[in-house]
Design an enzyme around this catalytic site. Structure first.
Site, mmCIF file in Angstrom:
data_model
loop_
_atom_site.group_PDB
_atom_site.id
_atom_site.type_symbol
_atom_site.label_atom_id
_atom_site.label_comp_id
_atom_site.label_asym_id
_atom_site.label_seq_id
_atom_site.Cartn_x
_atom_site.Cartn_y
_atom_site.Cartn_z
ATOM 1 N N HIS A 8 -22.861 -5.258 -4.890
ATOM 2 C CA HIS A 8 -22.540 -6.627 -4.483
ATOM 3 C C HIS A 8 -21.833 -6.666 -3.122
ATOM 4 O O HIS A 8 -20.739 -6.131 -2.979
ATOM 5 C CB HIS A 8 -21.626 -7.254 -5.550
ATOM 6 C CG HIS A 8 -21.250 -8.661 -5.282
ATOM 7 N ND1 HIS A 8 -19.952 -9.057 -5.031
ATOM 8 C CD2 HIS A 8 -22.004 -9.792 -5.214
ATOM 9 C CE1 HIS A 8 -19.913 -10.351 -4.850
ATOM 10 N NE2 HIS A 8 -21.149 -10.832 -4.961
ATOM 11 N N HIS A 50 -20.540 -13.724 3.869
ATOM 12 C CA HIS A 50 -20.415 -14.540 2.657
ATOM 13 C C HIS A 50 -20.014 -15.975 2.967
ATOM 14 O O HIS A 50 -20.607 -16.927 2.459
ATOM 15 C CB HIS A 50 -19.390 -13.912 1.707
ATOM 16 C CG HIS A 50 -19.198 -14.716 0.453
ATOM 17 N ND1 HIS A 50 -18.260 -15.725 0.354
ATOM 18 C CD2 HIS A 50 -19.854 -14.696 -0.728
ATOM 19 C CE1 HIS A 50 -18.343 -16.268 -0.843
ATOM 20 N NE2 HIS A 50 -19.297 -15.657 -1.527
HETATM 21 O O1 G3P Z 1 -25.307 -13.214 -5.935
HETATM 22 C C1 G3P Z 1 -24.268 -13.083 -6.825
HETATM 23 C C2 G3P Z 1 -22.959 -13.481 -6.225
HETATM 24 O O2 G3P Z 1 -22.829 -12.866 -4.997
HETATM 25 C C3 G3P Z 1 -22.784 -14.965 -6.092
HETATM 26 O O3 G3P Z 1 -21.505 -15.344 -5.703
HETATM 27 O O4 G3P Z 1 -19.763 -16.059 -4.150
HETATM 28 O O5 G3P Z 1 -20.176 -13.647 -4.488
HETATM 29 O O6 G3P Z 1 -21.809 -15.015 -3.237
HETATM 30 P P1 G3P Z 1 -20.792 -15.003 -4.335
HETATM 31 CA CA CA Z 2 -23.438 -13.377 -2.861
#
Ligand code: G3P
Ligand code: CA
Length: 242
Positions: A8, A50
């Protein structure tokens, strides 16, 4: 099929999120894929970040949408990690270049919430084709209209419906949008009755995110999630015996 591990924002527990060092580390750890977030600069480049603003993760201030790629590249995105000082923001093209020779897949999360980027869907599909990444990208977004656009442009594109809270029978909605997968928060994936079974029976993959505790990772593996999206891919890989 064994559960896959996607890093992630890269291996973001150990390196600055959404940067080349974080993606390289995920590759070296043996992750099956990476997840990243895409925004668009004022000169139309696909930038990996992000937030809609650079403030939290860099030494600059302002919206990505108001800065050129060159201006963004001047900022330090080491995000307080001294050993990564002067880490630059990557473009999506650069990330594809990095991982192309590996077997990793890329979960491209299209950020179209605070700021909407009209036409970003065309650019994404064009770049995927230009970089020979066809079949190795799955698009997700909290904005499902964006995924509809991607589906319209490319019937073969893989799309995953990203969501946070509980949803009843999400495979029905996924079928309506002709989606390949759902991307629920891990708690929604684990606590909604029949979710895994319903998706499996209907050919919809379940790729769950925010799986950062060993307890959640283990539960997702036991329930047969297709992928877990985690900041610590090394931990998930150990749990899988890899
Ligand atoms: O794609 C999963 C996750 O990344 C979604 O939330 O806020 O971390 O982009 P965020
Ligand atoms: Ca994400």
């Amino acid at each position: 099929m064994a559960t896959k591990v996607w890093a992630h924002r890269g291996a973001s527990a150990y390196a600055p999120e959404n940067t080349i060092p974080a993606f390289r580390m995920a590759m070296e750890m043996g992750a099956d894929g990476i997840e990243l977030d895409v925004q668009e600069s004022s000169d139309g480049k696909l930038m990996i970040l992000h937030d809609a603003r650079v403030d939290r993760t860099s030494n600059g201030s302002g919206r990505v949408a108001d800065m050129t790629c060159q201006e963004l590249k001047k900022l330090d995105f080491s995000y307080g990690m001294a050993e990564y000082k002067d880490t630059r923001i990557p473009t999506l093209k650069e990330v594809y270049g990095l991982i192309k020779k590996s077997r990793m897949i890329v979960n491209v999360e299209v950020k179209c919430d605070e700021v909407i980027y009209p036409g970003i869907w065309d650019k994404l599909i064009r770049l995927e084709r230009e970089m020979g990444m066809h079949g190795r990208v799955i698009y997700s977004s909290f904005n499902h209209y964006v995924l509809q656009k991607i589906r319209d442009i490319d019937p073969d594109a893989r799309i995953g419906l990203l969501y946070d809270n509980a949803m009843v029978d999400p495979w029905v909605y996924a079928g309506y949008l002709n989606a390949n997968a759902i991307h629920p928060h891990c708690k929604a994936a684990l606590l909604c009755p029949g979710l895994m079974e319903g998706c499996r029976e209907n050919g919809i993959d379940v790729n769950a995110w925010a799986a950062d505790t060993q307890q959640d990772m283990t539960a997702l593996i036991e329930k047969g999630a297709n992928a877990i999206i985690t900041n610590s891919p090394d931990v998930a890989l150990v749990l899988l015996g890899r």
